[in-house]
Design an enzyme around this catalytic site. Sequence first.
Site, mmCIF file in Angstrom:
data_model
loop_
_atom_site.group_PDB
_atom_site.id
_atom_site.type_symbol
_atom_site.label_atom_id
_atom_site.label_comp_id
_atom_site.label_asym_id
_atom_site.label_seq_id
_atom_site.Cartn_x
_atom_site.Cartn_y
_atom_site.Cartn_z
ATOM 1 N N ASP A 3 0.832 -1.209 0.000
ATOM 2 C CA ASP A 3 0.000 0.000 0.000
ATOM 3 C C ASP A 3 0.868 1.260 0.000
ATOM 4 O OD1 ASP A 3 -1.950 1.868 0.378
ATOM 5 O OD2 ASP A 3 -2.717 1.045 2.254
ATOM 6 N N ASP A 62 -10.608 3.873 -1.211
ATOM 7 C CA ASP A 62 -11.240 2.851 -0.366
ATOM 8 C C ASP A 62 -12.763 2.825 -0.520
ATOM 9 O OD1 ASP A 62 -8.656 2.786 0.478
ATOM 10 O OD2 ASP A 62 -9.126 2.832 2.616
HETATM 11 C C1 GLA Z 1 -5.444 2.155 2.923
HETATM 12 C C2 GLA Z 1 -5.945 1.025 2.051
HETATM 13 C C3 GLA Z 1 -6.950 0.199 2.835
HETATM 14 C C4 GLA Z 1 -6.289 -0.339 4.090
HETATM 15 C C5 GLA Z 1 -5.702 0.806 4.915
HETATM 16 C C6 GLA Z 1 -4.842 0.297 6.067
HETATM 17 O O1 GLA Z 1 -6.453 3.050 3.227
HETATM 18 O O2 GLA Z 1 -6.507 1.508 0.865
HETATM 19 O O3 GLA Z 1 -7.452 -0.853 2.050
HETATM 20 O O4 GLA Z 1 -5.297 -1.253 3.739
HETATM 21 O O5 GLA Z 1 -4.880 1.657 4.117
HETATM 22 O O6 GLA Z 1 -4.299 1.311 6.844
#
Ligand code: GLA
Length: 741
Positions: free
Chosen positions: A487, A554
């Site tokens: 990520d 997200d």
């Molecule tokens: C980001 C990602 C999420 C999750 C969070 C974890 O927002 O897009 O899917 O993994 O980080 O902190």
Amino acid sequence: MKRKLLSLTAVLLTATLGFAQTLLQTRDAKFTIGDKPEYKQTEFDDSSWRNIDMSRNWDHQGVDPETHEAWYRIHFTPGNNDKKGEYIVFDLGSIDDVDETFLNGEKIGQTGTFPGDKEGYSTAWSTPRRYFLPLNSKAIRWGKDNVIAIRCYNGNQPGGMYGQGVSVRVADLADMVSLTNKSATVDGKPGSKVELSCKLPVNIQGNLSLQLIDLADGKVFDSSVRKLTLRPNKPVFAEMAVGDKENTCFVATFTDKKTGQSVKTVYEPKYILTPAAPETPRFNTVPVYGVRPGSPVHYRFGVSGVKPMTFSSTDLPAGLFLNPENGVLSGKIEKAGEYPFTVKAKNAKGEATQNFTLYVGDDKMALTPPMGWNSWNCWGLSVTQDRVISSAQALIDKGLADYGYAYINIDDAWEAPERTPEGKIVVNEKFPDMKGLGDWLHDNGLKFGIYSSPGDLTCGGYLGSLDHEQQDAESYNEWGIDYLKYDWCGYNTKHVKERDRATVSSYIRPYLHMEKYLREQPRDIFYSLCQYGMRDVWKWGRDVDANSWRTTGDIVDTWPSVLEIGFKSQKGLAPYAGPGGWNDPDMLVVGKVGWSDNLRDSRLTANEQYSHISLWSLLASNMLIGCDISQLDDFTLNLLCNNEVNAINQDVLGKQADLVTEDGDIQVWARPLSDGTIAVGLFNLGEEGTNVNLGKYYKALGINGAAGLRDVWRQTDLDTSKPEWMIPRHGVRLLKVTPRK
Ligand code: GLA
């Protein structure tokens, strides 16, 4: 007549009927850094202060990002004619991190605590500020200049006010009361429980009415009306059995006797479409799986039917072992090639066989999209090893593993705050035994996933892999990791410093870096990029040997989010997906989610959930369940375990669906399947149920009519001469169409 009844839905679903008299709506304020008590006074002369936009953090507006203390001042004049109602509402948007708010020198609210407060500093950066004042308060200067003065403290960047700006208005009923519903068991039947409460110190007299309505013909199945006086801190509860029939709607309405305003809450009862699986063994997973030469095989044949069940194979290739009790295939094969064999599953009711092929080759990973579970949408940063195990155990016990769900992925928050002196990553106290967890998952034919970032920190503020990529990849191998979600998040800080944001290569570089070390490990690690779609990641994901790439930000459990992430953002991405590399529109938002210790039912209605799963199947998306599986209800289980729906997602041709045509609120998405049929989703994105005729879209689908039609959710064949159905609001009809020759 029909038209009239259908539009009833739209009326019913309008959440609030009322009015709100606006006294002020603005994004502009006066602003200064520093902190002096006189800034709160109406008379204070702020004419030399700078102007600022309250909808954006001050960091973006030329204010030193290190600023901790600052004030905003907003002037407005409420007219004497505005003096109606009982309360005034001040909506200030969100504030990073703490605020104390005054009207004409009088404090009207505070959220978060300042370093000087007796509790010490605590942030409330994400909380929208809403404060109330009685209409007859002396603080309000009717017909004169009023000043809202907001004292802010910023702990960490970014700082200050953000959101929609400031609005001040006369409170309407929806501001004063809250009316919610949740599913409940009533008289042993599926029902809905309503809670009505008063948020302000007033008594409100009115009627609470409950209605259960058939959306197809407008008939009212059940109803009740009750007169009541709502008092502060004394919530009123009501409930009704709502059943589990398709196309029904439960509406609770509270109407204020004095103003005639009303608030509503609507619940669409959940209904199950998936037929029960036969008691005899049935293979639900595709007959192919791929690994790299020499990598350990962890694969579980997905077979439903009564247990116990035994598994056998008479022509298993050398190097492989099939566990007769749970159908788990293990071992390894060094030489690239195709290895066909037959597997038999047997139980007290009968037996079934599958002709299966194991593909061994450097390019054979992820032949179909991954299916499994991820901790984020339920537990967020409060994930623990026990919570992971309880979802994994439920995945087996409730039968999801029999449908191909195999990955168990820990998202953020497993990392300890510091590495060892040698730089090795360590787990925090919530994860006492990673290697043991990996071994247990593998023994059960499940796979183990983990999360990290190419930056120094993850999104949740935990340690990332920056400058430790090789060490981390080696740790993953030791623990038996099969999936890495990588990520971007904390990498942003480094990326800005590079000052080469304009080049795509700077976006690719960190992912290429980790790829090298991942692929050096003697096991297959599914490489899942998470960088929200920046720089059209789908165009270069395969170049970094990724197996999937998130295409958006997200997801959350609301219909607008599913619309944005699914229906809007996935258009045109079909050419980039296929065996080995998949577009990932984020994890599933069904079942109990909450991103924290506090879980709740997904806010999507039943029809919205059918649409969500149908679209994700058509999109050949990663199918990662985001809820706590140990609390899975029958509705969600049936939603996730429909073998014909899942077969669309897992189809070996690997062709993702695209939007074929858009006709008002109707969207038609379709993908070709390996058996020569076409999977078609007819989605109704509108607010009313409507009749949809598939025949209208044959041309757009490139076919000359249907020789066969199958309703995939209901698993029934349909009459090709009458391809028309009522599709409910936000609902879907998912079909397999055999084109006429
Ligand atoms: C980001 C990602 C999420 C999750 C969070 C974890 O927002 O897009 O899917 O993994 O980080 O902190």
